[in-house]
Design an enzyme around this catalytic site. Structure first.
Site, PDB file in Angstrom:
ATOM      1  N   ASP A 176       0.543  -8.815  63.351  1.00 53.95           N
ATOM      2  CA  ASP A 176      -0.155 -10.092  63.342  1.00 53.95           C
ATOM      3  C   ASP A 176      -1.645  -9.866  63.506  1.00 53.95           C
ATOM      4  O   ASP A 176      -2.088  -8.795  63.922  1.00 53.95           O
ATOM      5  CB  ASP A 176       0.332 -10.965  64.505  1.00 53.95           C
ATOM      6  CG  ASP A 176       1.731 -11.479  64.267  1.00 53.95           C
ATOM      7  OD1 ASP A 176       2.219 -11.336  63.136  1.00 53.95           O
ATOM      8  OD2 ASP A 176       2.330 -12.010  65.211  1.00 53.95           O
ATOM      9  N   CYS A 226       1.083  -4.730   5.430  1.00 54.06           N
ATOM     10  CA  CYS A 226       0.345  -4.338   6.629  1.00 54.06           C
ATOM     11  C   CYS A 226      -1.025  -4.997   6.719  1.00 54.06           C
ATOM     12  O   CYS A 226      -1.712  -4.865   7.727  1.00 54.06           O
ATOM     13  CB  CYS A 226       0.235  -2.820   6.730  1.00 54.06           C
ATOM     14  SG  CYS A 226      -0.869  -2.085   5.515  1.00 54.06           S
ATOM     15  N   CYS A 229       0.839  -1.192   0.000  1.00 54.85           N
ATOM     16  CA  CYS A 229       0.000   0.000   0.000  1.00 54.85           C
ATOM     17  C   CYS A 229       0.880   1.250   0.000  1.00 54.85           C
ATOM     18  O   CYS A 229       2.079   1.186   0.277  1.00 54.85           O
ATOM     19  CB  CYS A 229      -0.932   0.003   1.209  1.00 54.85           C
ATOM     20  SG  CYS A 229      -0.095   0.301   2.760  1.00 54.85           S
ATOM     21  N   CYS A 273      -2.941  -4.635   1.233  1.00 55.44           N
ATOM     22  CA  CYS A 273      -1.484  -4.523   1.250  1.00 55.44           C
ATOM     23  C   CYS A 273      -0.850  -5.816   1.750  1.00 55.44           C
ATOM     24  O   CYS A 273      -1.279  -6.370   2.770  1.00 55.44           O
ATOM     25  CB  CYS A 273      -1.070  -3.365   2.156  1.00 55.44           C
ATOM     26  SG  CYS A 273       0.697  -3.235   2.419  1.00 55.44           S
ATOM     27  N   CYS A 315       2.781   1.984   3.261  1.00 52.58           N
ATOM     28  CA  CYS A 315       3.907   1.075   3.500  1.00 52.58           C
ATOM     29  C   CYS A 315       5.087   1.438   2.603  1.00 52.58           C
ATOM     30  O   CYS A 315       6.240   1.305   2.996  1.00 52.58           O
ATOM     31  CB  CYS A 315       3.483  -0.380   3.280  1.00 52.58           C
ATOM     32  SG  CYS A 315       2.626  -1.073   4.714  1.00 52.58           S
TER      33      CYS A 315
END
Lengths: 229, 573
Positions: free
Chosen positions: B388, B155, B52, B152, B55
Site C-alpha cells: 500500500d 498486386c 505482372c 498489375c 504475380c
C-alpha cells in the site's frame, strides 16, 4: 514513538472508520422517529450499512431476540450470492429495500433498510450467531450489510443522506446525549409528517431533499416533534 | 495435393537445372523460370488479364526465390518467350537447353505423357481465345502491351515498382533515421484488403482456365503476395542496413504499409453479401479489415462473387502508395528488487476519477532512468505483490520486472546496468534498487509463480485499547501456524471477487513499546492481508488480533521486511 507515551489511548490517531470511511446518516427511517441508520462509505465506493448510535435498538439496555434476513416469503438476504470481480448475481437494492428485521426482547420489531441504491454484496451472518455484536459494536462487527453502489452513482447515492455534521446538528442535545427512544420521552429533532399523500417524503433537512422525489405537497419546512403526531 | 507434390519435385530438380543452364554461354531466358508446359495457359491468361510477371510466378506456385529476385522486365521477357515457344518439345530443345526442364516436367507429372501435356495448350488456347477476347490478334497484342506497361491488376504495383532497389534503400534509410541498435530485422507488410479480392478474382480466372487440366491448383498453393514481396525486398533492405540478419521473429520489426484508395471500394460489395463478417468494432477505422475480407471470401460462393465483381479484376492506372515505414523493436525485459522508504509513495500512479492522488510512484521513479537508458517508448511494470501507499518495503526489497516497449537500445553491458542502477538510486531517496538485470520474457513468469506460495515478513506498529500485559506478549510469541479465514477485505472488494481465503500466519513476535503500543513482527503466507488481521475488518478476518487480545487493536504503521522470492538472482555488489 516518544509522543505515544503521552497519547490518551482513547484519543488516538483516527480509527479505521475515520481513516477510510465517510459516515452518512438517514434519520427517522420511513418516518419512524429515531430509527436512524448509518452508512459507512469507503473511498473505494463500497458501503457498509449499520445502525446509527441513536437507533432505538441500541437504547435502554435492550436485548435482541431475533434477527431475520428473510424479508418476505420469496426473498431472503441470506441467499444473496455474488461471483467474480464484477459481483454478478447480487440482489439489487433501492433506497428503501428492507435488509432485515430485528426483534427485541420487548417484542418491538424494527426493519433495517438499505438506505442506498446498489448491489448487495454480503450480509453479516455473525450477528445471527452472536446478536450481542450488534449491541456492543454496532459500527464495526455488528454491521448489517455491505452494498456496492453503481460506479456512476457512487457520489449521488449519498445526496439524500445526512453528513455526520448535519446529523449531529439535527439532534441539538448532541449525538449520543440522551436522545430518547421514540416510545419514551420526546425526541426534539424535527421529524417529517407522516405520509400525507403517499409520496416518498424524505425525512431529512429540506435542503437535502431529492428534488425528483419531492412531490410539492410539503411546502416550506414541515416541523413535527416526536410523539406530537 | 498434387500441386504441392509437383512443387517439391520441382525444387528437387532445380539445382542441377540451374547449373546446367549456366554452362551454355548463350543464356536461355525461359530456362531460368522453373515453369512447365502446363503453366503456359495460366501464364497466357494472366498476362492478358494484366498481371505482372512476379504475380504470374505466384500463380504458377513457383517457390524459387531467385526467380522473383531478378528484374521484373527480365522475368516478363522470359515469360513472353516461354509462351511464344513452339509447343513441340523437340522444338523447345532446339531452341536452347531445355532438356533438364523437360525432364523435370516428365518427372513431376509422373506417368503423364509429356507430349500430351505439351500439345494440350494450343488447342485450349484456340478454343478459348475467341470467347475471351472478341476481337482478333491485333487486340491481343494491344493487351500484351498494356500488360507490360500497366500496373498489375493483382498486386497494384507491390511486386513491381516497390520491389526496386531504390525502394528498398528508401526503407533502409527510414529505419536508419530512427537510430536503433539492433541485431536482426523482421519484415512485416501491411497490404490494402482489396488485394485479397483482386487475388480471389484472378484465382477464379485461372482456375476456370485450368479446370480440366491435370494440375490441381488450389488457392492455398498460390505464393502469398507478402511472401513474394519479402523474398525480393528483405535481402535488399538487409543490404541497405549493412547486412543485418533477417529473421522471422524478434529483433527490429520493420513494417511497411501500403494503401490504394482508388480501389478501396473493391471490398464494399462483400458487406452486402456477407454482412456478418463486417461488424463495426471499437478500434477499427474501417470494417474492411484484411481478416474480415479473407473470411468473407471464404464464405462467398463463386457464382455470387462473379456476379458482383469482374473477373479478371479491372485495371487501374495508379500504384499502391507506401504509407510509411514503422519500426518497432521487440520488448526487452529487465528485473530487480526495490525498496520503498516512503509512506506517501504509491507503487503505481494513483488515479481517482482520472485525477492524480500522489505526486510520484515507485514505477515512475525507476522507469524514468530506465527509459532513457534503453531509449524505450514506455514500460509495463509488474512485481511480486504490491504494498500500500503507506507501507514501506525494507530488507532486500521486492522483486519487480519491467517490459520495455520499443527499446531503441537493446544491449547494456553489466557495467552499464550497474551504472543505470546507480543513476536510479541517486535520483531519489524514496526508493532504492538492487539486482538490476536484463532477463528473458519467460523468466518473468517465475516471479508471478512465486507470488502466492512464498512467505513474507512484516513489522506492524499496533495500538491496543487495553494496556498491554506481559502475558499478552508471551501469548502472541507462542502463536504458530495460525490459519486465518480472510473475507476479501472491504478495502479491495471493489476490484477482487468476494471469497473467504485461508492464509497462514507462520509466526509472530511482539516487541513492547508502551502500554498501548507494540511492534508486531509477522511471518506469513503471501497474500495475507496484515492490516485486516490487526483491525479485524468489521470482523471479516477471523481470528484477528482484536479477538486474540480481547481488546480493540489498530494498525498504525506497516513495513514489509522481506519478500522471500528467489528471483531475480542476486547480483553481488
Amino acid at each position: 514513538m516518544d509522543d505515544t507515551e503521552q497519547r490518551d489511548p482513547e484519543d488516538i490517531a483516527p480509527s479505521v472508520i475515520e481513516r477510510y470511511y465517510t459516515r452518512w446518516y438517514r434519520a427517522d427511517m420511513k418516518g419512524k422517529p429515531c430509527e436512524d441508520h448509518c452508512v459507512l462509505q469507503h473511498s473505494n465506493r463500497i458501503c457498509v450499512v449499520t445502525l446509527a448510535e441513536t437507533h432505538p435498538i441500541l437504547q435502554n439496555g435492550r436485548t435482541i431476540t431475533s434477527i431475520n434476513y428473510q424479508i418476505s416469503d420469496g426473498c431472503s438476504r441470506l441467499k444473496n450470492k455474488v461471483s467474480g470481480k464484477s459481483k454478478r448475481g447480487g440482489q439489487f437494492l433501492t433506497d428503501f429495500a428492507p435488509l432485515c428485521r430485528i426483534t427485541c426482547s420487548d417484542e418491538t420489531e424494527y426493519t433495517i433498510y438499505s438506505c442506498i441504491r446498489g448491489r448487495l454484496l454480503e450480509v453479516n451472518e455473525s450477528i445471527l450467531k452472536t446478536p450481542k455484536l450488534l449491541l456492543e459494536k454496532p459500527a464495526t462487527e455488528g454491521y448489517i450489510a455491505v452494498i456496492l453502489p453503481k460506479f456512476d452513482e457512487s457520489k449521488s447515492i449519498t445526496e439524500n443522506l445526512l453528513s455526520r455534521e448535519d446529523f449531529e446538528e439535527s439532534s441539538p442535545n448532541g449525538l449520543l446525549a440522551n436522545r430518547s427512544p421514540p416510545d419514551g420521552a420526546r425526541c426534539s429533532r424535527p421529524v417529517p409528517s407522516p405520509s400525507c399523500c403517499g409520496c416518498v417524503y424524505l425525512p431529512s433537512v429540506p435542503t437535502r431533499l431529492d428534488k425528483k422525489r419531492n412531490c410539492g405537497c410539503h411546502p416550506g419546512k414541515v416541523t413535527f416533534t416526536c410523539g406530537d403526531s | 495435393m498434387e500441386g504441392v507434390r509437383v512443387q517439391e519435385a520441382e525444387a528437387c530438380f532445380l539445382p542441377p537445372l540451374e547449373t546446367r543452364v549456366k554452362e551454355p554461354i548463350l543464356r536461355q531466358p525461359a530456362a531460368m523460370l522453373p515453369l512447365k508446359e502446363k503453366d503456359k495457359p495460366i501464364v497466357q491468361k494472366l498476362l492478358s488479364a494484366g498481371c505482372c510477371a512476379r504475380c504470374i510466378l505466384r500463380f504458377c506456385c513457383t517457390r524459387v526465390q531467385a526467380a522473383y529476385r531478378q528484374p521484373e522486365q527480365e522475368t516478363l521477357k522470359e515469360l513472353l518467350a516461354f509462351i511464344s515457344n513452339p509447343q513441340d518439345p523437340a522444338a523447345l530443345e532446339s531452341n536452347g537447353d531445355n532438356k533438364s526442364h523437360d525432364a523435370a516436367v516428365s518427372e513431376s507429372t509422373g506417368d503423364n505423357n509429356p507430349h500430351d501435356a505439351a500439345e494440350d495448350p494450343p488447342s485450349k488456347r484456340a478454343k478459348l481465345e475467341p470467347s475471351e477476347t472478341t476481337a482478333g490478334s491485333e487486340e491481343k497484342e494491344e493487351e500484351d502491351a498494356a500488360a507490360k506497361s500497366r500496373v498489375c491488376v493483382v498486386c497494384l504495383g507491390i511486386l513491381q515498382e516497390f520491389c526496386d532497389t531504390a525502394q528498398a534503400v528508401k526503407i533502409a534509410e527510414a529505419v536508419k533515421a530512427e537510430k536503433y541498435e539492433f541485431d536482426s530485422v523482421m519484415c512485416s507488410v501491411s497490404l490494402p484488403a482489396q488485394l485479397c479480392v483482386r487475388e480471389h478474382s484472378c484465382w477464379l480466372h485461372v482456375k476456370k482456365e485450368v479446370r480440366d487440366k491435370i494440375l490441381v491448383l488450389d488457392k492455398d498453393d498460390i505464393i502469398p503476395l507478402k511472401e513474394a514481396f519479402k523474398w525480393v525486398v528483405q535481402g535488399l533492405v538487409s543490404k541497405g542496413l549493412g547486412g543485418v540478419a533477417m529473421v522471422n521473429k524478434g529483433g527490429l520489426e520493420v513494417g511497411v504499409e501500403f494503401t490504394h484508395e482508388a480501389t478501396d471500394a473493391d471490398c464494399h460489395f462483400l458487406a452486402s453479401v456477407c454482412p456478418d463478417c463486417f461488424k463495426p468494432g471499437k478500434k477499427k477505422q474501417s470494417v474492411f479489415t484484411r481478416m474480415a475480407v479473407v473470411k468473407a471470401l471464404e464464405k462467398i460462393s463463386e457464382a455470387k462473387f462473379l456476379k458482383h465483381y469482374p473477373c479478371p479484376p479491372t485495371r487501374t492506372s495508379s500504384c499502391c502508395s507506401l504509407q510509411g515505414v514503422q519500426c518497432l523493436h521487440v520488448s526487452l525485459f529487465i528485473a530487480g528488487r526495490y525498496n520503498k522508504f516512503s509512506r506517501t509513495l504509491p507503487q503505481t500512479p494513483w488515479l481517482i476519477d482520472g485525477e492524480r492522488r500522489m505526486e510520484s510512484s515507485v514505477e515512475e521513479l525507476i522507469g524514468a532512468s530506465v527509459l532513457s537508458s534503453f531509449r524505450a517508448e514506455g514500460f509495463n511494470f509488474s512485481s511480486s505483490g504490491r504494498e500500500d501507499v503507506d507501507v514501506r518495503t525494507l530488507g532486500n526489497g521486492r522483486p519487480f520486472a519491467m517490459e520495455l516497449l520499443n527499446p531503441h537500445r537493446s544491449r547494456l553491458s553489466r557495467a552499464e546496468m550497474k551504472q543505470l542502477q546507480e543513476t536510479i538510486n541517486e535520483s531519489s531517496d524514496k526508493i532504492r534498487v538492487r539486482d538490476l538485470q536484463i532477463v528473458s520474457r519467460d523468466a518473468m513468469s517465475r516471479m508471478k509463480e512465486g507470488e502466492e506460495e512464498k512467505t513474507k515478513s512484516y513489522t506492524a506498529l499496533v495500538w491496543t485499547r487495553k494496556p498491554i500485559q506481559s502475558d499478552d506478549i508471551i501469548f502472541i510469541d507462542d502463536i504458530k501456524e495460525l490459519t486465518l479465514d480472510q473475507k476479501t477485505p472491504l478495502r479491495v472488494l471493489h476490484r477482487r471477487a468476494l471469497a473467504v481465503r485461508q492464509r497462514v500466519v507462520h509466526s509472530m513476535s511482539a516487541r513492547f513499546l508502551d502500554q498501548h503500543h507494540f511492534h508486531l513482527e509477522l511471518k506469513t503466507q503471501a497474500g495475507t492481508y496484515i492490516k485486516e488481521f490487526v483491525h479485524g475488518d468489521f470482523g471479516r478476518t477471523k481470528p484477528n488480533l482484536c479477538e486474540l487480545l480481547q481488546t480493540d487493536t489498530d494498525i498504525l504503521e506497516l513495513d514489509v521486511e522481506s519478500v522471500d522470492v528467489d528471483w531475480p538472482p542476486a547480483i553481488p555488489e
